[in-house]
Design a protein around this motif. Structure first.
Motif, PDB file in Angstrom:
ATOM      1  N   THR A   5     -28.996 -19.016  28.937  1.00  0.00           N
ATOM      2  CA  THR A   5     -29.511 -19.779  30.068  1.00  0.00           C
ATOM      3  C   THR A   5     -28.463 -20.793  30.502  1.00  0.00           C
ATOM      4  N   ILE A   6     -28.456 -21.109  31.792  1.00  0.00           N
ATOM      5  CA  ILE A   6     -27.544 -22.096  32.354  1.00  0.00           C
ATOM      6  C   ILE A   6     -28.325 -23.387  32.613  1.00  0.00           C
ATOM      7  N   VAL A   7     -27.772 -24.506  32.169  1.00  0.00           N
ATOM      8  CA  VAL A   7     -28.312 -25.830  32.483  1.00  0.00           C
ATOM      9  C   VAL A   7     -27.233 -26.506  33.322  1.00  0.00           C
ATOM     10  N   HIS A   8     -27.573 -26.929  34.544  1.00  0.00           N
ATOM     11  CA  HIS A   8     -26.548 -27.484  35.435  1.00  0.00           C
ATOM     12  C   HIS A   8     -27.056 -28.709  36.189  1.00  0.00           C
ATOM     13  N   ALA A   9     -26.113 -29.590  36.511  1.00  0.00           N
ATOM     14  CA  ALA A   9     -26.432 -30.783  37.302  1.00  0.00           C
ATOM     15  C   ALA A   9     -26.446 -30.385  38.765  1.00  0.00           C
ATOM     16  N   HIS A  10     -27.430 -30.890  39.505  1.00  0.00           N
ATOM     17  CA  HIS A  10     -27.509 -30.560  40.930  1.00  0.00           C
ATOM     18  C   HIS A  10     -27.611 -31.799  41.806  1.00  0.00           C
ATOM     19  N   GLU A  11     -27.460 -32.966  41.221  1.00  0.00           N
ATOM     20  CA  GLU A  11     -27.476 -34.207  41.992  1.00  0.00           C
ATOM     21  C   GLU A  11     -26.291 -35.071  41.561  1.00  0.00           C
ATOM     22  N   PRO A  12     -25.711 -35.829  42.485  1.00  0.00           N
ATOM     23  CA  PRO A  12     -24.561 -36.667  42.124  1.00  0.00           C
ATOM     24  C   PRO A  12     -24.906 -37.791  41.142  1.00  0.00           C
ATOM     25  N   ASP A  13     -26.143 -38.251  41.138  1.00  0.00           N
ATOM     26  CA  ASP A  13     -26.532 -39.339  40.233  1.00  0.00           C
ATOM     27  C   ASP A  13     -27.340 -38.822  39.032  1.00  0.00           C
ATOM     28  N   ALA A  17     -23.714 -35.942  31.106  1.00  0.00           N
ATOM     29  CA  ALA A  17     -23.733 -34.691  30.345  1.00  0.00           C
ATOM     30  C   ALA A  17     -23.855 -34.939  28.844  1.00  0.00           C
ATOM     31  N   ASP A  18     -23.283 -36.026  28.338  1.00  0.00           N
ATOM     32  CA  ASP A  18     -23.382 -36.324  26.910  1.00  0.00           C
ATOM     33  C   ASP A  18     -24.832 -36.551  26.490  1.00  0.00           C
ATOM     34  N   ALA A  19     -25.585 -37.242  27.333  1.00  0.00           N
ATOM     35  CA  ALA A  19     -26.999 -37.487  27.037  1.00  0.00           C
ATOM     36  C   ALA A  19     -27.789 -36.182  27.053  1.00  0.00           C
ATOM     37  N   ILE A  20     -27.462 -35.314  27.991  1.00  0.00           N
ATOM     38  CA  ILE A  20     -28.155 -34.021  28.084  1.00  0.00           C
ATOM     39  C   ILE A  20     -27.818 -33.156  26.880  1.00  0.00           C
ATOM     40  N   ALA A  21     -26.541 -33.145  26.471  1.00  0.00           N
ATOM     41  CA  ALA A  21     -26.139 -32.360  25.303  1.00  0.00           C
ATOM     42  C   ALA A  21     -26.878 -32.856  24.061  1.00  0.00           C
ATOM     43  N   GLY A  22     -26.982 -34.154  23.903  1.00  0.00           N
ATOM     44  CA  GLY A  22     -27.713 -34.710  22.766  1.00  0.00           C
ATOM     45  C   GLY A  22     -29.180 -34.347  22.789  1.00  0.00           C
ATOM     46  N   ARG A  23     -29.760 -34.377  23.974  1.00  0.00           N
ATOM     47  CA  ARG A  23     -31.178 -34.027  24.117  1.00  0.00           C
ATOM     48  C   ARG A  23     -31.411 -32.562  23.750  1.00  0.00           C
ATOM     49  N   LEU A  24     -30.531 -31.678  24.228  1.00  0.00           N
ATOM     50  CA  LEU A  24     -30.684 -30.249  23.933  1.00  0.00           C
ATOM     51  C   LEU A  24     -30.483 -29.973  22.443  1.00  0.00           C
ATOM     52  N   ARG A  25     -29.419 -30.540  21.872  1.00  0.00           N
ATOM     53  CA  ARG A  25     -29.163 -30.327  20.440  1.00  0.00           C
ATOM     54  C   ARG A  25     -30.298 -30.898  19.587  1.00  0.00           C
ATOM     55  N   GLY A  26     -30.853 -32.029  20.005  1.00  0.00           N
ATOM     56  CA  GLY A  26     -31.959 -32.638  19.278  1.00  0.00           C
ATOM     57  C   GLY A  26     -33.201 -31.767  19.252  1.00  0.00           C
ATOM     58  N   GLN A  27     -33.351 -30.916  20.244  1.00  0.00           N
ATOM     59  CA  GLN A  27     -34.495 -30.002  20.302  1.00  0.00           C
ATOM     60  C   GLN A  27     -34.173 -28.628  19.700  1.00  0.00           C
ATOM     61  N   GLY A  28     -32.969 -28.487  19.113  1.00  0.00           N
ATOM     62  CA  GLY A  28     -32.599 -27.244  18.439  1.00  0.00           C
ATOM     63  C   GLY A  28     -31.997 -26.181  19.333  1.00  0.00           C
ATOM     64  N   VAL A  29     -31.565 -26.543  20.542  1.00  0.00           N
ATOM     65  CA  VAL A  29     -30.948 -25.585  21.456  1.00  0.00           C
ATOM     66  C   VAL A  29     -29.461 -25.508  21.135  1.00  0.00           C
ATOM     67  N   GLN A  30     -28.939 -24.295  20.979  1.00  0.00           N
ATOM     68  CA  GLN A  30     -27.521 -24.099  20.673  1.00  0.00           C
ATOM     69  C   GLN A  30     -26.725 -24.046  21.969  1.00  0.00           C
ATOM     70  N   ILE A  31     -25.725 -24.924  22.094  1.00  0.00           N
ATOM     71  CA  ILE A  31     -24.839 -24.939  23.266  1.00  0.00           C
ATOM     72  C   ILE A  31     -23.665 -24.017  22.979  1.00  0.00           C
ATOM     73  N   GLY A  43     -31.043 -19.244  24.518  1.00  0.00           N
ATOM     74  CA  GLY A  43     -32.487 -19.434  24.563  1.00  0.00           C
ATOM     75  C   GLY A  43     -33.076 -18.989  25.879  1.00  0.00           C
ATOM     76  N   LYS A  44     -34.390 -18.812  25.880  1.00  0.00           N
ATOM     77  CA  LYS A  44     -35.092 -18.410  27.091  1.00  0.00           C
ATOM     78  C   LYS A  44     -35.220 -19.598  28.037  1.00  0.00           C
ATOM     79  N   LYS A  45     -35.320 -19.296  29.312  1.00  0.00           N
ATOM     80  CA  LYS A  45     -35.363 -20.334  30.347  1.00  0.00           C
ATOM     81  C   LYS A  45     -36.495 -21.334  30.109  1.00  0.00           C
ATOM     82  N   ASP A  46     -37.683 -20.853  29.805  1.00  0.00           N
ATOM     83  CA  ASP A  46     -38.837 -21.742  29.615  1.00  0.00           C
ATOM     84  C   ASP A  46     -38.652 -22.664  28.411  1.00  0.00           C
ATOM     85  N   GLU A  47     -38.104 -22.116  27.323  1.00  0.00           N
ATOM     86  CA  GLU A  47     -37.879 -22.925  26.124  1.00  0.00           C
ATOM     87  C   GLU A  47     -36.826 -24.004  26.371  1.00  0.00           C
TER      88      GLU A  47
END
Length: 80
Positions: A5-13, A17-31, A43-47
């Protein structure tokens, strides 16, 4: 087959990315791969969307492939 799955930023503000990476890793998502504005994750899109939560300025989409064009096609006759 393992779903990616792709996780991407779509707004300038968007959140950093560091906060998002931490959030994903904290939930067990492998980057699998990362850039300044996007992540390729396993992982699946919904998860992944559930792990991302309500992150400001970030979206989730399924990985897609576009086949390369056929470069061996030739012109049958010149245009008239």
């Amino acid at each position: 087959m393992n779903t990616r799955t792709i996780v991407h930023a779509h707004e300038p503000d968007a959140e950093p990315a560091d906060a998002i990476a931490g959030r994903l890793r904290g939930q067990g998502v492998q980057i699998l791969s990362s850039g300044p504005y996007q992540f390729l994750v396993s992982g699946k899109k919904d998860e992944v969307a559930q792990a991302l939560g309500e992150a400001k300025g970030w979206a989730v989409s399924e990985e897609s492939f576009v086949p390369p064009p056929n470069t061996r096609v030739s012109v049958k006759r010149p245009p008239q």
